[in-house]
Design an enzyme around this catalytic site. Sequence first.
Site, PDB file in Angstrom:
ATOM      1  N   HIS A   1      -8.293   1.455  -4.169  1.00 42.85           N
ATOM      2  CA  HIS A   1      -9.275   1.268  -3.098  1.00 42.85           C
ATOM      3  C   HIS A   1      -9.916   2.619  -2.791  1.00 42.85           C
ATOM      4  CE1 HIS A   1      -9.800   0.018   1.448  1.00 42.85           C
ATOM      5  NE2 HIS A   1     -10.948   0.218   0.847  1.00 42.85           N
TER       6      HIS A   1
ATOM      7  N   ASP B   1      -7.135  -6.443   3.912  1.00 45.64           N
ATOM      8  CA  ASP B   1      -6.476  -5.128   3.965  1.00 45.64           C
ATOM      9  C   ASP B   1      -6.520  -4.565   5.382  1.00 45.64           C
ATOM     10  OD1 ASP B   1      -5.470  -2.607   3.451  1.00 45.64           O
ATOM     11  OD2 ASP B   1      -7.172  -1.941   2.237  1.00 45.64           O
TER      12      ASP B   1
ATOM     13  N   MET C   1     -12.100   4.880  -0.790  1.00 43.02           N
ATOM     14  CA  MET C   1     -12.806   5.106   0.476  1.00 43.02           C
ATOM     15  C   MET C   1     -13.466   6.475   0.360  1.00 43.02           C
ATOM     16  SD  MET C   1      -9.877   3.469   2.885  1.00 43.02           S
ATOM     17  CE  MET C   1      -8.702   3.513   1.535  1.00 43.02           C
TER      18      MET C   1
ATOM     19  N   SER D   1       0.840  -1.197   0.000  1.00 42.68           N
ATOM     20  CA  SER D   1       0.000   0.000   0.000  1.00 42.68           C
ATOM     21  C   SER D   1       0.875   1.247   0.000  1.00 42.68           C
ATOM     22  CB  SER D   1      -0.896   0.012   1.242  1.00 42.68           C
ATOM     23  OG  SER D   1      -1.501   1.285   1.343  1.00 42.68           O
TER      24      SER D   1
ATOM     25  N   HIS E   1      -1.214  -1.215  -4.227  1.00 43.42           N
ATOM     26  CA  HIS E   1      -2.499  -0.888  -3.604  1.00 43.42           C
ATOM     27  C   HIS E   1      -2.520   0.616  -3.359  1.00 43.42           C
ATOM     28  CE1 HIS E   1      -6.138  -1.808  -1.281  1.00 43.42           C
ATOM     29  NE2 HIS E   1      -5.716  -0.910  -0.400  1.00 43.42           N
TER      30      HIS E   1
ATOM     31  N   MET F   1     -12.005  -5.678   4.924  1.00 42.47           N
ATOM     32  CA  MET F   1     -11.223  -4.757   5.765  1.00 42.47           C
ATOM     33  C   MET F   1     -10.940  -5.439   7.102  1.00 42.47           C
ATOM     34  SD  MET F   1     -10.532  -1.907   4.161  1.00 42.47           S
ATOM     35  CE  MET F   1      -9.609  -1.325   5.564  1.00 42.47           C
TER      36      MET F   1
ATOM     37  N   MET G   1      -8.822   8.440  -0.090  1.00 45.42           N
ATOM     38  CA  MET G   1      -9.724   8.779   1.034  1.00 45.42           C
ATOM     39  C   MET G   1     -10.214  10.213   0.881  1.00 45.42           C
ATOM     40  SD  MET G   1      -7.402   7.327   4.121  1.00 45.42           S
ATOM     41  CE  MET G   1      -6.682   5.683   4.064  1.00 45.42           C
TER      42      MET G   1
ATOM     43  N   ASP H   1      -4.707   3.773  -1.916  1.00 44.04           N
ATOM     44  CA  ASP H   1      -5.808   4.128  -1.017  1.00 44.04           C
ATOM     45  C   ASP H   1      -6.251   5.571  -1.231  1.00 44.04           C
ATOM     46  OD1 ASP H   1      -6.172   1.760   0.671  1.00 44.04           O
ATOM     47  OD2 ASP H   1      -4.125   2.159   1.338  1.00 44.04           O
TER      48      ASP H   1
HETATM   49  C1  DX5 Z   1      -6.619   1.564   5.480  1.00 41.30           C
HETATM   50  C2  DX5 Z   1      -6.136   1.249   4.099  1.00 41.30           C
HETATM   51  C3  DX5 Z   1      -5.052   0.249   4.043  1.00 41.30           C
HETATM   52  C4  DX5 Z   1      -3.761   0.657   4.704  1.00 41.30           C
HETATM   53  C5  DX5 Z   1      -3.095  -0.606   5.185  1.00 41.30           C
HETATM   54  O1  DX5 Z   1      -7.758   2.351   5.395  1.00 41.30           O
HETATM   55  O2  DX5 Z   1      -7.201   0.742   3.302  1.00 41.30           O
HETATM   56  O3  DX5 Z   1      -4.783  -0.155   2.693  1.00 41.30           O
HETATM   57  O4  DX5 Z   1      -2.905   1.349   3.852  1.00 41.30           O
HETATM   58  O5  DX5 Z   1      -1.985  -0.269   5.939  1.00 41.30           O
HETATM   59  P1  DX5 Z   1      -1.337  -1.273   7.014  1.00 41.30           P
HETATM   60  O6  DX5 Z   1      -0.877  -2.480   6.240  1.00 41.30           O
HETATM   61  O7  DX5 Z   1      -0.216  -0.473   7.580  1.00 41.30           O
HETATM   62  O8  DX5 Z   1      -2.399  -1.626   7.998  1.00 41.30           O
HETATM   63 ZN    ZN Z   2      -6.684  -0.128   1.307  1.00 40.53          ZN
END
Ligand code: DX5
Ligand code: ZN
Length: 224
Positions: A66, A175, A68, A8, A33, A137, A37, A35
């Site tokens: 991903h 994840d 969010m 990620s 990956h 998740m 947000m 993320d």
């Molecule tokens: C959290 C994200 C994850 C995050 C995972 O909301 O969706 O992808 O980056 O990070 P680690 O592996 O550090 O928990």
């Molecule tokens: Zn993620």
Amino acid sequence: MKHLIAPSILAADFANLQSDIEMVNSSAADWFHVDVMDGVFVPNISFGFPVLEAVKKYASKPLDVHLMIVNPDQYIARFAAAGADIITVHYEACPHLHRTIQLIHDAGCKASVALNPHTPVSLLQDILADLDMVLIMSVNPGFGGQQFIPNTYHKLRELKELSLKLNPELLIEVDGGVSMANISALREAGADVFVAGNAVFADASPVEMIATLKAASAASSSFI
Ligand code: DX5
Ligand code: ZN
């Protein structure tokens, strides 16, 4: 069963993003990956299109995006154009999930749905056949570096059982809080794709850590 590692980039060094992307390119990792947000669906803001486009420019592996965010439908085409290969939307953010999945496929991407820790796997029963992947998740979405939630094992087993009946090709991604401490047990519970942020980027030797995670995700926990 597949075993793919998706570092990620939320945990990467954004001031040196190109070198972190090249590190992942040179490693045993399978996907990036990414993320996204929005500060509304989750209590954090990460990044959007310009960063995704910058990642795409250097990445030599598929981008697993991903989302969010609320209202993902209005941005699907733009995420596809910016370089997404797989797009994950949250069940909790999509009142018309079937339409959203169609939009993702029409944009030429693989379609995936994420479930928050409190959202039951059974809610996906009537959409599972249309999906390429489900993301479970294993922390509350919004931040990297959080503690893994153990109920995830139960959800993975339940989803694996459901997918064998309804969509045997389905990939199952996990994840949040994935590390050497749990990766082989997660694989045994049914996961195929392992997102790792902190476990990779906080390690002194991330390329070696990716290779170690990849090997552990292929092995049954009884052999570790
Ligand atoms: C959290 C994200 C994850 C995050 C995972 O909301 O969706 O992808 O980056 O990070 P680690 O592996 O550090 O928990
Ligand atoms: Zn993620």
